[in-house]
Every structure is written in C-alpha cells, then in structure tokens.
Design a protein around this motif. Sequence first.
Motif, mmCIF file in Angstrom:
data_model
loop_
_atom_site.group_PDB
_atom_site.id
_atom_site.type_symbol
_atom_site.label_atom_id
_atom_site.label_comp_id
_atom_site.label_asym_id
_atom_site.label_seq_id
_atom_site.Cartn_x
_atom_site.Cartn_y
_atom_site.Cartn_z
ATOM 1 N N ASP A 163 0.849 -1.189 0.000
ATOM 2 C CA ASP A 163 0.000 0.000 0.000
ATOM 3 C C ASP A 163 0.888 1.243 0.000
ATOM 4 N N ALA A 164 1.017 1.881 -1.170
ATOM 5 C CA ALA A 164 1.908 3.027 -1.317
ATOM 6 C C ALA A 164 1.388 4.273 -0.624
ATOM 7 N N ALA A 165 0.110 4.282 -0.239
ATOM 8 C CA ALA A 165 -0.466 5.447 0.435
ATOM 9 C C ALA A 165 -0.387 5.343 1.946
ATOM 10 N N HIS A 166 0.091 4.219 2.458
ATOM 11 C CA HIS A 166 0.147 4.063 3.908
ATOM 12 C C HIS A 166 1.160 5.056 4.481
ATOM 13 N N PRO A 167 0.783 5.821 5.516
ATOM 14 C CA PRO A 167 1.683 6.858 6.032
ATOM 15 C C PRO A 167 2.989 6.317 6.597
ATOM 16 N N SER A 170 4.823 5.034 2.729
ATOM 17 C CA SER A 170 4.928 5.833 1.495
ATOM 18 C C SER A 170 6.311 6.410 1.281
ATOM 19 N N SER A 171 6.982 6.829 2.346
ATOM 20 C CA SER A 171 8.298 7.457 2.204
ATOM 21 C C SER A 171 9.415 6.442 2.026
ATOM 22 N N LEU A 173 9.207 3.629 -0.060
ATOM 23 C CA LEU A 173 9.089 2.822 -1.272
ATOM 24 C C LEU A 173 9.976 3.319 -2.402
ATOM 25 N N SER A 187 0.508 -1.899 -6.349
ATOM 26 C CA SER A 187 -0.461 -1.724 -5.260
ATOM 27 C C SER A 187 -0.792 -3.075 -4.636
ATOM 28 N N THR A 194 1.547 -5.614 2.496
ATOM 29 C CA THR A 194 1.663 -4.428 3.341
ATOM 30 C C THR A 194 2.049 -4.817 4.759
#
Length: 599
Positions: A163-167, A170-171, A173, A187, A194
């Motif tokens: 999950d690239a949007a997970h806080p 995200s930083s 990846l 994704s 994840t």
Amino acid sequence: MQTSPRPQGAAAGAPQRMASGRLRPGRLALAIALGLCAQGHAHAGPDEWAKGRVIVQARAGLSDAQLGAIVKPHGGAARRLGASNLFVITLPPAQSEVATAAILARNPHFKFAELDYKVPAAFAVNDPYAGSAWHLAKINASTAWDTSLGGGITVAVLDSGVDAAHPDLSSRLVPGWNFYDNNANTSDVYGHGTQVAGSVAAAANNGIGVASVAGQANIMPIRVTDTTGAGYTSMIASGLTYAADRGVRVANISFANMPSRAAVVSAAQYMKDKGGLVFVAAGNSGTDLGFTPTTALIPVSATDKNDLKASWSSFGTYVSLAAPGVGVYTTNRGGGYGTASGTSIASPVAAGVAALAMGARPDLKSSDIERILLTTAVDIGAAGKDTYFGNGRVDASRAVAAAQAHVSTADTQAPTVGIAAPVGSSTVSGLATVDVAASDNVGVVAVDLLVNGVKLATDSAAPHAFSWDTTRLPNGTANLVAVAYDAAGNAKTSVAVAVNVANNLVADTSPPALTIKNPTAGSKVSGTVGISTAASDNSGSAGIRQSLLINGQQVATATGGALSYSWNTRKLATGSHTITAVATDAAGNSMKTSVTVSR
C-alpha cells in the motif's frame, strides 16, 4: 501467517481441483503460503500448478537456439528470467505439464525441470493492538538503532504488493514491478504484502503508527500474486532476478515450501552471487518438512515472547534462523495497523536485522553479513544449530555490533576446481555435457569453461554444468579447462582434460538445384540479351561455382547462387543456339541445364 478459517466451498476431505482443471487426490499437500496456519494448524490441499507452464534451468553454454530445439517437440516457447539461465516454457493447451516436466527433467542439458507451482495465500490475523511491540525489545533493536536504522539498504518484498499510500510506508518505497500483470502497478491487492513490508521497514521517527526493525531501509515492492494472494514460483523467481539485477541486497519471500522449489533456490543463488541475501518463511505446518538444506536461502522459523517455537512453526534441518513471529504489530492495507502471526512475519523481521547490519557496514560482503547473523543469533534451543531455531533467534544489537567490529581479512585462498565429466581420453560428439566440481573456503562465484583456450561459457550457480556444441570443432583432440573464481578475485585453473571429438561426417551427395531464368526455352532472341541463372544447394549457396556456355563455348563464370551475362546476338547466324549452365557445389556435386533459343 495465522489465518481465520475461510469457507472452502466443499466438505472436508473432498478432492480439490487444480489450476489445470484435473483432480489429484492422494498427493501430499502443498503447505499453504504466506503464513498458512489457521489456529496454529496447516490446511492440507493438493499441489497446484500453472496450466501450460514448466520451469527449467539450462546449463551454461546452451544457446537459445539449442534450447528452442529441445522444447520444440513439445510445442513450447521459452522465456528467459532476467539474465539468469532460468526459463519459463509455455506449452500449447493440449500439452501435459506433468509429462513435459518429466521428459525435460531427464534431458542432460537442463539442471532441472519442474512445474510452475501455485502458492495459495491467506490473510494474517488482524487482532486489535494489545501492548507494546514486544518483538523489538526481544531482539534488542533499540540498542542497534543507536548505530543503524538500515539507511541506504533496499529490501525487496516479494508478495501481494504494498500500500503506497500508507503513512508508515509511502516514504520508504522505491519503484518495483508487478510480475502477475507485467506492469509497474505494485499496489497491494490482498493485504499481506503491506503487513510484511511494515514488519521489516515501516518508517522510523515519524511520530505515527508502528516501529519496525529497519525504519530507514527502502522497500522495493514486487508483486507476485493474484488478487486472492496466490502466486507462482515462476513469478517469485522472476522477482528475485529482477531485484538482483538492480543491486538489491536483501529480499524477503513470505511463502512456504520455497526450499523445495528448484526455480526459487536457483534464483536465490543468482541473487546471492550478485551480493544479496534471500530470507524465506520456514512454513506453518507445525511439522518437520524434511526439506534439503540450502545455502541459497535463509529460512526463518517463528518464536513467541518466551523464546519458544510457535506451535505452528515448521522446522527441520533446513531452518537457518528464528525470529519473533507471534502477535507482531505491523501495518495493514488501507492505512491501519494490527498484529499478525506466522513465519511470514518472522522472515521479514530477520531480513530487517540484516538491513541494520548492512546499514552499519555497507562495505561488508553479504557473505560476511550472513555469517554475522548466524554467529550472533541467541542460542535458545539445543546447544548449537538445531532443527527448531537453526543457529538461533536473531539479535539486532549483537549483529550490528559485530558488523561494526568486523575486520575484513584478505582472502588469499583460491578455490579448488576440477572437471568431473567427461573424463580424459573419452569420446564426445554432438551437444556434449561438461560437469565441473568447484569449492572455496568462502564461496565460488563463477566458473569458466575453456575449450582449446577459448572461453565457452560462464556458470555462476552450483552445480556448475555446461553444454558444449562439439560440432563447432574439427574431429580430433580438444582440451577442456575450468577456471573457478571466488568473491575476492582468487582464481584456480583445473588440470586440462583431453577428449576426442568424433562427429560423424555425412558425405554430401546432393547436387545443386539450377535453373536458367532468362531467356526461356524456345524463345527468339535479338540484340543484346540478358542471361541469368539461379542456383541453390543443401550446403548453402556460398560454395557454388557456376559456368555459362553458349554453343559449347564457355563465356562466363561466377560464384554463389546467381550468374548474369549480357549476350550480343547481332552477329549470330540465323537458326538454333544452345545456352548451358553448370553449377558445382563445394563437395564436387554438379548440375547442368540447357535451353535452346533461335535467332
């Protein structure tokens, strides 16, 4: 990981249908992957594999054309995995994968041939958070963090995506690849990836969420599953070669049964030869799986808060390390958090410790890091290496300290190497096989095979094996020499082995095909006439010699498949004239043809 039971749609014990559509009752179950344990017990089910696919590893030196010729009778097309010698063979619909794999496995020019096994997945338990991240204290992570957080190290997570949007992720990846859909969309389609990614490298010092083992390491998401979390060994092998070719130093595969899949072991060795380490889940069957130990992989079993083996954790002589894997707090798809259990969590915890040690001393070779992990692990079972915990439970503090203190000593010991087959004075012909035995105090990274002083091929994966097209040499004596190299650059040349090349030479008794294209028989000629011929031969047109005669007198010659001549007919007597062409091939076979024209 441990899972909640899922509806199976069939009564317990009912035969299950394979991906190929056939039933296989009575076979041992493929241990369910991605932490297959439900309430601590593995679900049994028949092995499943991809319809229309077989995986092979070719010997070094086997050309793509020769490989194609081997698989052509089966209607197969070959696709190479990265720069390795692994190939996925795609079969036509009517071709049996089982029969084809069995036949190709017996071919001496393949190191192995196996089915492209399907690995089913199941979600981890998403229990509410119930206390501190105990596993970090157990492995003494906080002390290790004073020195390293894994910065500069990339860990490839081969799973269902991330999950690239997970806080918390995200930083961390970096770009990866989706081998299921063959695109860049990594994704998370199932959730398991994840959870695994958060266990190894959720962001550190960001004031939110969870703490992971290596909070400043990067994560390369490599998707190898479908939307149900099931993947195939060909995709896992592809993912490993992809990461290795991009310089990734750590990879995690939270699937079971990996030590028994030759394609994955081979791809892991490929990554190890390029300086990487591959961590895999030991499995959650709660039994001794009996896998053959391999140095290409680092299988990890699971421990609990009391340093006891989780009841469902698989074990055996193949286990290298143990790590916490019960109730580990991690990231969930969609931005949330929860605990997860399974060897598929223990494996990335161990991978995170490797990233910490590498971050502390990026100059160390991966073989040094692996040795540090094994020697600094806490011996929690029977003294020494045992079947439950391998070399022990990982300790981040001890590993990082050992990496910092490690003094690299010059490796001056050259490998040992010898040609095991063919033996001296033996006779070879056609496409021959050559086996080389090589060993080293640290490890052999490559073996070259030289034929009469010319390098034939390089093999970087043991067992070192080559395919040699002897038809490229004249009959007679040929000298074979192998050269082995270790990571320090030490090299050793084997004793030369002289063999007799004896290929049957088939006499060429077929004459060329020859036609006079212009003028045609019976035509009338006048002025300047262009005479042209066309010749071909079973040995090729390059060796053809042609002669052109008019009324028995030679007027032109040429080499190759075509001859052209301008004929001035103005001074010819009225009447019939004969044009004759003669073609002779390199073996001396001749063909003659004539046409008669009039003026």
